[in-house]
Design a protein around this motif. Structure first.
Motif, PDB file in Angstrom:
ATOM      1  N   ASP A 306      12.578   7.797   4.192  1.00  0.00           N
ATOM      2  CA  ASP A 306      12.015   6.501   4.579  1.00  0.00           C
ATOM      3  C   ASP A 306      10.643   6.671   5.212  1.00  0.00           C
ATOM      4  O   ASP A 306       9.722   5.877   4.958  1.00  0.00           O
ATOM      5  CB  ASP A 306      12.954   5.791   5.555  1.00  0.00           C
ATOM      6  CG  ASP A 306      14.216   5.267   4.873  1.00  0.00           C
ATOM      7  OD1 ASP A 306      14.238   5.213   3.633  1.00  0.00           O
ATOM      8  OD2 ASP A 306      15.172   4.926   5.592  1.00  0.00           O
ATOM      9  N   ALA A 309       8.077   7.417   2.552  1.00  0.00           N
ATOM     10  CA  ALA A 309       7.728   6.208   1.802  1.00  0.00           C
ATOM     11  C   ALA A 309       6.771   5.334   2.602  1.00  0.00           C
ATOM     12  O   ALA A 309       5.811   4.767   2.048  1.00  0.00           O
ATOM     13  CB  ALA A 309       8.990   5.430   1.449  1.00  0.00           C
ATOM     14  N   ALA A 310       7.017   5.206   3.897  1.00  0.00           N
ATOM     15  CA  ALA A 310       6.127   4.406   4.742  1.00  0.00           C
ATOM     16  C   ALA A 310       4.739   5.031   4.815  1.00  0.00           C
ATOM     17  O   ALA A 310       3.720   4.325   4.804  1.00  0.00           O
ATOM     18  CB  ALA A 310       6.727   4.275   6.141  1.00  0.00           C
ATOM     19  N   GLU A 312       3.316   6.866   2.499  1.00  0.00           N
ATOM     20  CA  GLU A 312       2.636   6.625   1.219  1.00  0.00           C
ATOM     21  C   GLU A 312       2.046   5.219   1.164  1.00  0.00           C
ATOM     22  O   GLU A 312       0.958   5.015   0.617  1.00  0.00           O
ATOM     23  CB  GLU A 312       3.602   6.847   0.059  1.00  0.00           C
ATOM     24  CG  GLU A 312       3.800   8.297  -0.305  1.00  0.00           C
ATOM     25  CD  GLU A 312       4.207   8.477  -1.755  1.00  0.00           C
ATOM     26  OE1 GLU A 312       3.318   8.651  -2.623  1.00  0.00           O
ATOM     27  OE2 GLU A 312       5.422   8.435  -2.014  1.00  0.00           O
ATOM     28  N   ALA A 313       2.767   4.269   1.720  1.00  0.00           N
ATOM     29  CA  ALA A 313       2.231   2.909   1.765  1.00  0.00           C
ATOM     30  C   ALA A 313       0.971   2.854   2.626  1.00  0.00           C
ATOM     31  O   ALA A 313      -0.016   2.184   2.282  1.00  0.00           O
ATOM     32  CB  ALA A 313       3.286   1.948   2.286  1.00  0.00           C
ATOM     33  N   ARG A 314       1.004   3.565   3.756  1.00  0.00           N
ATOM     34  CA  ARG A 314      -0.187   3.629   4.622  1.00  0.00           C
ATOM     35  C   ARG A 314      -1.337   4.316   3.897  1.00  0.00           C
ATOM     36  O   ARG A 314      -2.501   3.912   4.027  1.00  0.00           O
ATOM     37  CB  ARG A 314       0.144   4.357   5.922  1.00  0.00           C
ATOM     38  CG  ARG A 314       1.104   3.631   6.849  1.00  0.00           C
ATOM     39  CD  ARG A 314       0.466   2.435   7.547  1.00  0.00           C
ATOM     40  NE  ARG A 314      -0.684   2.791   8.351  1.00  0.00           N
ATOM     41  CZ  ARG A 314      -0.628   3.258   9.598  1.00  0.00           C
ATOM     42  NH1 ARG A 314       0.566   3.429  10.186  1.00  0.00           N
ATOM     43  NH2 ARG A 314      -1.722   3.537  10.282  1.00  0.00           N
ATOM     44  N   ALA A 316      -1.958   4.346   0.707  1.00  0.00           N
ATOM     45  CA  ALA A 316      -2.530   3.406  -0.267  1.00  0.00           C
ATOM     46  C   ALA A 316      -3.461   2.414   0.406  1.00  0.00           C
ATOM     47  O   ALA A 316      -4.541   2.089  -0.119  1.00  0.00           O
ATOM     48  CB  ALA A 316      -1.398   2.680  -0.997  1.00  0.00           C
ATOM     49  N   ALA A 317      -3.073   1.927   1.586  1.00  0.00           N
ATOM     50  CA  ALA A 317      -3.917   0.972   2.308  1.00  0.00           C
ATOM     51  C   ALA A 317      -5.207   1.629   2.782  1.00  0.00           C
ATOM     52  O   ALA A 317      -6.296   1.036   2.706  1.00  0.00           O
ATOM     53  CB  ALA A 317      -3.143   0.399   3.494  1.00  0.00           C
TER      54      ALA A 317
END
Length: 422
Positions: A306, A309-310, A312-314, A316-317
């Protein structure tokens, strides 16, 4: 006779194997044992010869991993696997990975010297190509066993030979056709446990003054080996407002990732960011040119799926923000990932009891590195690790594990095996 005597009696075997591995990999100022090449192949042969002297049965699987099996009393009992790898990074140290294979062989030798025979089979695994330097993908041998190779992995090319992974495996007695079927070489549900002994890759045990520790978890990782930033080449006199500077975008990206790292640590969420490659293209860069191209690599590590995944989202931003502000395109390129490796609670407690029996402190630590153990843990195999004190880190010629510290880890392993496989 206590187990201390047969364990201590294996010190000459351990030193002989470590010295033999150093001679095989000698590449001043360090050690190079190339995956699927001469160094790893000769190291496997050395391990196989030591296994033969102990009466172990040698087999090679479809991934060209070597298994050395000591048959137990009950052929139906799920086996215990003890594994690690024999390849190294280029001009690294002698002990990263290899110490674990040596430990497995010495543990079996000690149990034999004590007159014990296990209920289940005990296998020592010499797993292929753990280091990502050779194909841009790590943990390859251990990915093969539970069918965790990512799509396209067999078409990756070796950094030196240029052969594909499929060609490399085939040349060493493996079967890439079998691997392409995507079914496990070993059923995880039929494996009793996987144990790995590995040098520590941070100075935590040096700091603690302890020779060995019980690992709590290994981080998983997400890797982008070839991030490319495209801006616009320009004259060095170009005013700032007109620039699309790829090098400054690279610097922004790196510093933003460091800020993310520090924020996560401050919030009690351990992780790591590593930028390994960071450069303008050598064939194009110039003192008098704004660079329109820049390249870097990224390794993100964390201890839960988890959290990864978080992150990776950061990522991308952050990439979107830097690209917009600098007027560049950022292509993250190829992606590889390794699942986090939490250790089995029952094995952790069993290793703690074994350490107490061996008269050693039961230090408990997270490992900073991803290891072959990750793939077994992620596949549901009860997994445990022991970390061995090692000065000067790893992946460098100055690795400095002391043989006595490895013997301490072997003592813990032997006590655990004696209790587990009685």
């Amino acid at each position: 006779m206590t187990l201390a005597e047969p364990v201590a009696a294996q010190a000459p075997l351990v030193q002989r194997l470590l010295d033999g591995l150093a001679a095989i990999g000698a590449d001043p100022p360090g050690i190079t044992r190339e995956a699927y090449g001469r160094g790893e192949n000769e190291a496997q042969a050395l391990a196989a010869a030591a296994g033969a002297a102990l009466g172990l049965a040698a087999t090679t699987d479809a991934g060209a991993n070597l298994s050395l099996r000591w048959a137990g009393r009950d052929p139906a009992a799920p086996p215990v696997l003890i594994g690690s790898h024999l390849d190294s990074v280029v001009q690294g140290g002698n002990f990263d990975g290899a110490a674990g294979v040596v430990a497995g062989l010495a543990a079996i030798a000690a149990l034999q010297a004590a007159g014990l025979r296990p209920r289940c089979d005990i296998e020592v695994l010499a797993l292929r190509c753990e280091e990502a330097v050779w194909f841009g993908l790590g943990l390859i041998g251990s990915r093969c066993l539970p069918a965790r190779l990512p799509p396209g992995a067999l078409d990756l090319r070796h950094a030196r030979s240029g052969k594909t992974l499929a060609e490399s495996i085939s040349a060493r007695g493996g079967d890439p056709t079998r691997l392409r079927q995507g079914t496990p070489l070993r059923d995880p549900a039929r494996l009793g446990a996987y144990l790995e002994v590995h040098i520590e890759q941070a100075p935590q045990l040096v700091e603690a003054g302890a020779p060995v520790a019980i690992c709590l978890a290994n981080p998983g990782n997400v890797r982008h080996p070839f991030i490319r930033i495209a801006g616009e080449d320009a004259h060095t006199g170009l005013p700032h407002r007109f620039r699309r500077d790829a090098a400054l975008a690279g610097a922004d990206l790196m510093l933003a990732l460091e800020r993310l790292w520090l924020e996560e640590e401050a919030a009690g969420r351990p992780m790591v960011v590593t930028i390994g490659r960071f450069h303008t293209p050598a064939e194009r860069h110039s003192l008098t040119m704004v660079s329109g191209r820049f390249e870097l690599s990224l390794d993100l590590r964390a201890y839960s799926a988890d959290h990864l995944a978080a992150l990776e989202a950061r990522l991308a931003a952050i990439v979107a923000e830097v690209a917009a502000r600098r007027g560049v395109r950022i292509d993250l390129g190829e992606r590889s990932a390794a699942a986090p490796g939490p250790m089995d609670p029952a094995i952790i407690e069993g290793l703690a009891a074994a350490a107490a029996q061996a008269g050693l402190p039961g230090q408990r630590l997270n490992s900073p590195g991803s290891h072959d153990a990750n793939n077994f843990a992620a596949s549901g195999v009860p997994t445990g690790m022991l970390l061995v004190r090692n000065r000067n880190g790893s992946h460098n010629p100055d690795e400095a594990m002391e043989t006595g510290d490895l013997m301490a880890a072997i003592a813990v392993l032997v006590h655990w095996l004696a209790a587990r496989t009685a």
